[in-house]
Design a protein around this motif. Structure first.
Motif, PDB file in Angstrom:
ATOM      1  N   UNK A  28       7.595   9.105   5.370  1.00  0.00           N
ATOM      2  CA  UNK A  28       7.480   8.340   6.609  1.00  0.00           C
ATOM      3  C   UNK A  28       6.339   8.853   7.501  1.00  0.00           C
ATOM      4  N   UNK A  29       5.107   8.793   7.032  1.00  0.00           N
ATOM      5  CA  UNK A  29       4.004   9.372   7.810  1.00  0.00           C
ATOM      6  C   UNK A  29       3.643   8.551   9.041  1.00  0.00           C
ATOM      7  N   UNK A  59      -2.467   1.358  -4.532  1.00  0.00           N
ATOM      8  CA  UNK A  59      -1.123   1.064  -4.034  1.00  0.00           C
ATOM      9  C   UNK A  59      -0.704   2.000  -2.902  1.00  0.00           C
ATOM     10  N   UNK A  60      -1.196   3.224  -2.924  1.00  0.00           N
ATOM     11  CA  UNK A  60      -0.930   4.116  -1.792  1.00  0.00           C
ATOM     12  C   UNK A  60      -1.661   3.634  -0.536  1.00  0.00           C
ATOM     13  N   UNK A  61      -2.873   3.137  -0.708  1.00  0.00           N
ATOM     14  CA  UNK A  61      -3.624   2.599   0.431  1.00  0.00           C
ATOM     15  C   UNK A  61      -2.998   1.301   0.929  1.00  0.00           C
ATOM     16  N   UNK A  62      -2.653   0.432  -0.006  1.00  0.00           N
ATOM     17  CA  UNK A  62      -2.079  -0.869   0.346  1.00  0.00           C
ATOM     18  C   UNK A  62      -0.752  -0.710   1.090  1.00  0.00           C
ATOM     19  N   UNK A  73       4.357   4.287  -4.754  1.00  0.00           N
ATOM     20  CA  UNK A  73       3.834   4.246  -3.392  1.00  0.00           C
ATOM     21  C   UNK A  73       4.938   3.915  -2.393  1.00  0.00           C
ATOM     22  N   UNK A  74       5.750   2.899  -2.695  1.00  0.00           N
ATOM     23  CA  UNK A  74       6.818   2.494  -1.783  1.00  0.00           C
ATOM     24  C   UNK A  74       7.815   3.630  -1.585  1.00  0.00           C
ATOM     25  N   UNK A 118       2.562  -1.245   5.948  1.00  0.00           N
ATOM     26  CA  UNK A 118       3.500  -0.677   6.914  1.00  0.00           C
ATOM     27  C   UNK A 118       2.855  -0.402   8.272  1.00  0.00           C
ATOM     28  N   UNK A 119       1.578  -0.794   8.396  1.00  0.00           N
ATOM     29  CA  UNK A 119       0.839  -0.624   9.649  1.00  0.00           C
ATOM     30  C   UNK A 119       0.767   0.852  10.069  1.00  0.00           C
ATOM     31  N   UNK A 120       0.590   1.722   9.083  1.00  0.00           N
ATOM     32  CA  UNK A 120       0.400   3.150   9.337  1.00  0.00           C
ATOM     33  C   UNK A 120      -1.099   3.428   9.427  1.00  0.00           C
TER      34      UNK A 120
END
Length: 421
Positions: A123-124, A137-140, A115-116, A145-147
């Motif tokens: 960089x969405x 982990x993709x959601x977290x 995920x990281x 990252x406040x995306x």
């Protein structure tokens, strides 16, 4: 307990997929498609010269739900690159050349490291998950990252782990979303019952998608010729059990035309259809004979042996049958035929699909328990003009009245300035 179960799942799934790949082609594609996937992604999207929007779909059905939103974002914000991911080969393999997405990948298996690195690469500016699939982990990582992270066309049922006694870990996943757009009131109430209030009802973007398809007149080679002057029944996304209920009617009504689009078009499955429908021909063979001028008068059933036509084929049917209700996990997409104002028939397994339930309530669809009921209902619709006209109107109006989910979500994105112009 929920976290333990989740980690067992994400650990065992790739191992089981590799084992299954030895004898299952779909599993083999899942495995080979993820070989060195992170480096593949890093190489493909480097260097990025613009912002990105990441859209994740589990499979082909979820892609069709997300597609109207994806294409609207691309139109309004063409400076953003669209990154589309799939979990399943049945989505990726069909849409890997989809032109409206700039990059299309298999989703790497969920883990903190994957995920990281994935977010470091792409960089969405905005992340959109369609309907379901919740990868912790993709959601977290998006939340960390406040995306902005949106769920669109979400659907929830009481049986899901979010609502179980051990579901704290899964409930936390829902907190990572900036906002959840759900399909119906029942889903919203379930979320509110576990303290998820950053959600609202938008409806289902699939209604917008099928309306787009219906508005696009696509001339399909050979179909007009096959259907000309005949009563036509289209059966889509059929499983073996569906065809076993329908074949007798097709074999004993030689003057009608039947178009059968199996859910699975492997050679084994196509041979099943060849055997069940006595007066059938495969679509690819029919086209060859048609071009050669060879007559096919004995044929009354066309077996569709390619993918991508079904949404356009339903318009040729006077009555449509949707598979999955006798086999598989339940009835498939009933909106695709309903949008054309066609009565829809399907088997008894449909209760998980609210649109099928609502279409039944609207009297635009009919469920049948077996071959005898199916044949009786077909006879009624094909002989009673009043009943037929009523069912047609009910089906078409149901879809039209449910449109607008895409606009609701786009308005939210615009109002919250999640993407810049």
């Amino acid at each position: 307990m929920g976290k333990v179960l989740y980690h067992i799942f994400i650990t065992l799934y790739p191992l089981l997929a590799r084992l299954a790949a030895l004898f299952n082609s779909k599993a083999r594609k899942w495995v080979t498609g993820r070989k060195d996937i992170m480096n593949t992604i890093a190489e493909a999207v480097k260097p990025l010269d613009a912002g990105t929007v990441w859209v994740h779909c589990s499979s082909l059905g979820e892609f069709e739900q997300g597609r109207p939103l994806l294409e609207k974002i691309k139109t309004l914000h063409p400076q953003y690159k669209i990154i589309l991911t799939f979990f399943s080969p049945s989505g990726y393999e069909v849409q890997k050349k989809y032109s409206k997405a700039d990059y299309i990948f298999y989703l790497p298996m969920d883990s903190p490291a994957n995920a990281a690195r994935f977010y470091d690469i792409i960089r969405p500016s905005l992340v959109i998950f369609v309907k379901y699939e919740f990868w912790n982990y993709f959601l977290k990582e998006a939340h960390k990252r406040k995306i902005p992270l949106l769920l669109v066309s979400g659907i929830f049922r009481k049986s899901q782990p979010f609502f179980a006694w051990y579901g704290g870990f899964y409930r936390q996943m829902l907190q990572y979303f900036s906002f959840l757009f759900v399909q119906n009131e029942a889903s919203l109430q379930l979320l509110e019952g576990i303290g998820i209030t950053h959600a609202s009802i938008s409806g289902d973007t699939r209604f917008d998608r099928v309306l787009e398809i219906a508005a696009t007149h696509k001339n399909i080679d050979g179909i007009e010729d096959f259907c000309e002057g005949k009563t036509v029944i289209v059966a889509g996304s059929t499983w073996t059990e569906d065809d076993e209920e329908l074949d007798h009617y097709a074999n004993t009504h030689r003057d009608y035309r039947f178009i059968i689009a199996p859910h699975d078009i492997t050679e084994e499955r196509l041979k099943e259809c060849d055997a069940l429908y006595k007066y059938s021909i495969r679509y690819s063979t029919y086209l060859q004979l048609l071009k050669s001028g060879i007559p096919t008068q004995e044929v009354n059933t066309l077996i569709i042996d390619n993918i991508g036509l079904l949404g356009y084929l339903y318009r040729y049917g006077k009555v449509c049958f949707v598979g999955g209700g006798f086999g598989g996990d339940g009835v498939h997409n009933v909106l695709e035929p309903a949008v054309y104002g066609r009565p829809v028939l399907f088997g008894p397994v449909y209760d998980k699909f609210f649109e099928a339930v609502e279409l039944l309530d609207a009297e635009g669809a009919f469920t049948v328990e077996g071959a005898l009921e199916l044949e009786k209902q077909l006879d009624i619709l094909l002989s009673d003009a009043t009943a037929y006209k009523k069912a047609c109107g009910n089906a078409g109006n149901y879809v039209k009245n449910k449109s607008g989910a895409t606009a609701t979500i786009v308005n939210y994105i615009q109002e919250k300035r999640l993407l810049t112009n």
